[in-house]
Design an enzyme around this catalytic site. Sequence first.
Site, mmCIF file in Angstrom:
data_model
loop_
_atom_site.group_PDB
_atom_site.id
_atom_site.type_symbol
_atom_site.label_atom_id
_atom_site.label_comp_id
_atom_site.label_asym_id
_atom_site.label_seq_id
_atom_site.Cartn_x
_atom_site.Cartn_y
_atom_site.Cartn_z
ATOM 1 N N PRO A 238 -5.158 -1.903 -9.160
ATOM 2 C CA PRO A 238 -6.062 -0.755 -9.229
ATOM 3 C C PRO A 238 -5.460 0.553 -8.707
ATOM 4 C CG PRO A 238 -6.783 -2.337 -7.562
ATOM 5 C CD PRO A 238 -5.714 -3.004 -8.358
ATOM 6 N N ASN A 239 -5.727 1.604 -9.437
ATOM 7 C CA ASN A 239 -5.330 2.984 -9.095
ATOM 8 C C ASN A 239 -3.848 3.296 -9.295
ATOM 9 O OD1 ASN A 239 -8.010 3.814 -8.184
ATOM 10 N ND2 ASN A 239 -7.657 2.404 -6.491
ATOM 11 N N ARG B 198 -1.982 10.961 -7.738
ATOM 12 C CA ARG B 198 -2.647 10.306 -6.614
ATOM 13 C C ARG B 198 -1.830 10.451 -5.326
ATOM 14 N NH1 ARG B 198 -2.731 3.753 -5.679
ATOM 15 N NH2 ARG B 198 -4.134 3.797 -3.913
ATOM 16 N N TYR C 164 2.634 8.407 -2.437
ATOM 17 C CA TYR C 164 3.074 7.591 -3.580
ATOM 18 C C TYR C 164 4.092 8.295 -4.486
ATOM 19 C CZ TYR C 164 -0.850 4.655 -2.176
ATOM 20 O OH TYR C 164 -1.700 3.846 -1.462
ATOM 21 N N ASN D 116 2.518 -5.155 -8.394
ATOM 22 C CA ASN D 116 1.964 -4.359 -7.302
ATOM 23 C C ASN D 116 0.456 -4.564 -7.361
ATOM 24 O OD1 ASN D 116 0.991 -2.561 -5.471
ATOM 25 N ND2 ASN D 116 2.259 -0.824 -6.149
ATOM 26 N N ALA E 174 -4.571 -2.427 -3.800
ATOM 27 C CA ALA E 174 -5.537 -2.767 -2.742
ATOM 28 C C ALA E 174 -5.876 -4.255 -2.737
ATOM 29 C CB ALA E 174 -6.803 -1.931 -2.911
ATOM 30 N N GLU F 273 6.808 -8.898 -5.230
ATOM 31 C CA GLU F 273 5.696 -8.000 -4.902
ATOM 32 C C GLU F 273 6.278 -6.633 -4.524
ATOM 33 O OE1 GLU F 273 3.703 -9.282 -1.362
ATOM 34 O OE2 GLU F 273 2.155 -7.739 -1.461
ATOM 35 N N HIS G 34 5.410 -2.663 -3.123
ATOM 36 C CA HIS G 34 4.518 -1.620 -2.603
ATOM 37 C C HIS G 34 5.309 -0.324 -2.524
ATOM 38 C CE1 HIS G 34 1.236 -4.263 -1.851
ATOM 39 N NE2 HIS G 34 2.075 -5.116 -1.304
ATOM 40 N N ARG H 88 1.105 2.176 7.881
ATOM 41 C CA ARG H 88 -0.164 2.790 7.485
ATOM 42 C C ARG H 88 -1.315 2.084 8.227
ATOM 43 N NH1 ARG H 88 -0.570 3.363 1.212
ATOM 44 N NH2 ARG H 88 -2.229 4.796 1.866
HETATM 45 C C1 DQA Z 1 0.068 0.099 -2.509
HETATM 46 C C2 DQA Z 1 -0.415 -0.017 -1.073
HETATM 47 C C3 DQA Z 1 -1.861 -0.490 -1.026
HETATM 48 O O1 DQA Z 1 -2.303 -0.597 0.315
HETATM 49 C C4 DQA Z 1 -2.749 0.506 -1.740
HETATM 50 O O2 DQA Z 1 -4.085 0.021 -1.764
HETATM 51 C C5 DQA Z 1 -2.274 0.845 -3.098
HETATM 52 C C6 DQA Z 1 -0.848 1.003 -3.336
HETATM 53 C C7 DQA Z 1 1.492 0.695 -2.604
HETATM 54 O O3 DQA Z 1 2.083 0.551 -3.662
HETATM 55 O O4 DQA Z 1 1.983 1.288 -1.650
HETATM 56 O O5 DQA Z 1 -3.065 1.090 -4.005
HETATM 57 O O6 DQA Z 1 0.121 -1.187 -3.096
#
Ligand code: DQA
Length: 156
Positions: free
Chosen positions: A9-10, A17, A22, A73, A76, A97, A99, A106
């Site tokens: 998501p996102n 964003r 990011y 990835n 959340a 994985e 991030h 964080r």
């Molecule tokens: C994330 C880190 C997560 O905590 C966050 O919710 C994201 C992006 C990252 O790529 O740094 O949406 O996965």
Amino acid sequence: MKIMVIQGPNINMLGSREPATYGTMSMEDIHKQMKIVADQSGVDIEFFQSNFEGEIVDKIQECLGEADGIIINPAAYSHTSIAIRDALSAISLPTIEVHISNVYRREEFRQKSLISPVSNGVIVGFGPVGYHLAMVGMLQMFEQIKAIKASQEQNA
Ligand code: DQA
């Protein structure tokens, strides 16, 4: 060999964003770069993004027999989703994985990933280049798998 890239998501909002966290690269640009590396290495690659947990679970299940490795990835959902973790355990493919941000510096709720224990490797905090590092890692894993298969065939 085929790599499935799964974005949670996102991640589709990358570029606009929270750029300080990011970066400014869009998800599409990241995927373009990954595709170039895949083409150069002679592997297939597919990209999938969803804001819905169940759709991500479905996609992971579809990877069985379809893909040889997963770069994910879970965004959340990394911190909450037993369902995504169970799906990855169920299909048991090489998994990396990613991030983008360094989740360990964080908020506390980001510092636990339910996905890391079922991943072969985790790349954290390198910004969008983390996806490229994941590609390098996955290609290396493919080479190892091929070498193991070749030596098993020789000994058979
Ligand atoms: C994330 C880190 C997560 O905590 C966050 O919710 C994201 C992006 C990252 O790529 O740094 O949406 O996965």
